[in-house]
Design an enzyme around this catalytic site. Structure first.
Site, PDB file in Angstrom:
ATOM      1  CD  GLU A  43      -2.427   0.583   2.973  1.00 33.75           C
ATOM      2  OE1 GLU A  43      -1.995   0.029   3.639  1.00 33.75           O
ATOM      3  OE2 GLU A  43      -3.594   1.337   3.234  1.00 33.75           O
ATOM      4  CE  LYS A 114      -7.083   0.327   3.888  1.00 35.07           C
ATOM      5  NZ  LYS A 114      -5.944   0.750   4.635  1.00 35.07           N
ATOM      6  CB  CYS A 147      -3.878  -2.330   4.519  1.00 31.35           C
ATOM      7  SG  CYS A 147      -2.791  -2.741   6.037  1.00 31.35           S
ATOM      8  CB  VAL A 174       0.633  -0.476  12.162  1.00 27.86           C
ATOM      9  CG1 VAL A 174       1.515   0.241  11.263  1.00 27.86           C
ATOM     10  CG2 VAL A 174      -0.746  -0.243  12.036  1.00 27.86           C
TER      11      VAL A 174
END
Ligand code: ACM
Length: 268
Positions: A43, A114, A147, A174
């Protein structure tokens, strides 16, 4: 059963924020020696992730397909004869999307915006309006999610219902959960997934530091982790995919993962 094979790969690296040329060159040199049929990049692979103002987003976003990054990817696809899925911030008038593009030997093939925005992406980007998309290409049926979309089982399910055999999954993860969760996403939908994550850390302005978890991986329709990068590795990981394993949704003579669904009993 007849095998339908292709080679897929991810390129995991540490994007340098705002240094687009440097990031594009890194991708070019990674693809110099190894060019899988399908290459998935992270991304926002050419810009970095942690935007701190709308001006900065405006500065680094590009129109699609007539922007520098999409043209670079289409050129690389043509030169190498490969398909590429890669994430970038897209500008459409004065609206910004967290997008991914698909390019192939024939040029630009399409974009996905997204659906599920993560954390401070919500400050600057609009939720995607393309819906989940699958492209029937010469190497197989490729679907895209980006993601955090993985966290919503409906994303992978919708792609599978629309015929995806491989889910290309550009990421800047993350949170720690995705690498061990993708086997279930793949198992329950009988699809391959190529998750391309990045490494490194960003802390821009006064924002909360983000440490990216690496661990890009290719996951099989049987839930096997075929290849996984380390947390900090810069590497191009590849695997041979047998797409007949993704086309066959039967678990046994009585159960088919798609036909056995009971949508009338599920809430939307
Ligand atoms: C993410 O969606 N970039 C966590």
């Amino acid at each position: 059963m007849i095998s339908y094979c292709m080679q897929a790969g991810f390129f995991q690296f540490n994007t340098a924020f705002g240094r687009k040329q440097e990031n594009l060159e890194k991708v070019r040199s990674a693809a110099r020696d190894t060019s899988p049929d399908l290459l998935v990049l992270p991304e926002f692979f050419a810009t970095g992730y942690q935007f701190i103002s709308r001006d900065e987003v405006a500065d680094l976003s590009e129109p699609v397909p007539k922007g520098e990054t999409t043209e670079f990817l289409a050129g690389l696809s043509r030169e190498k004869g490969i398909y590429i899925v890669a994430g970038l911030p897209e500008r459409d008038g004065d609206i910004f999307f967290n997008s991914a593009v698909l390019t192939g030997p024939e040029g630009f093939l399409g974009r996905y915006r997204k659906t599920h925005l993560y954390f401070e992406e919500n400050l600057f980007f609009a939720p995607g309006n393309t819906g989940f998309r699958v492209w029937d290409t010469k190497i197989g049926r490729i679907g895209i999610m980006i993601c955090f979309d993985w966290f919503f089982p409906e994303s992978a399910r919708t792609l599978a219902l629309r015929g995806a055999e491989v889910i290309a999954h550009p990421s800047n993860l993350v949170l720690p959960y995705c690498p061990q969760s993708m086997p279930v996403r793949c198992l329950e939908n009988r699809v391959y997934a190529v998750t391309a994550n990045r490494t490194g850390r960003e802390q821009r302005g006064n924002t909360q530091a983000l440490t990216f978890i690496g661990q890009s991986q290719i996951t099989s329709p049987q839930g096997e982790i075929v290849v996984r990068a380390g947390i900090d590795d810069e590497m191009l990981g590849t695997a041979d995919l047998d797409l007949s394993r993704a086309r066959d949704k039967k678990l046994n003579d009585f159960n088919d993962l798609i036909k056995d669904r009971k949508p009338a009993l599920y809430d939307s």
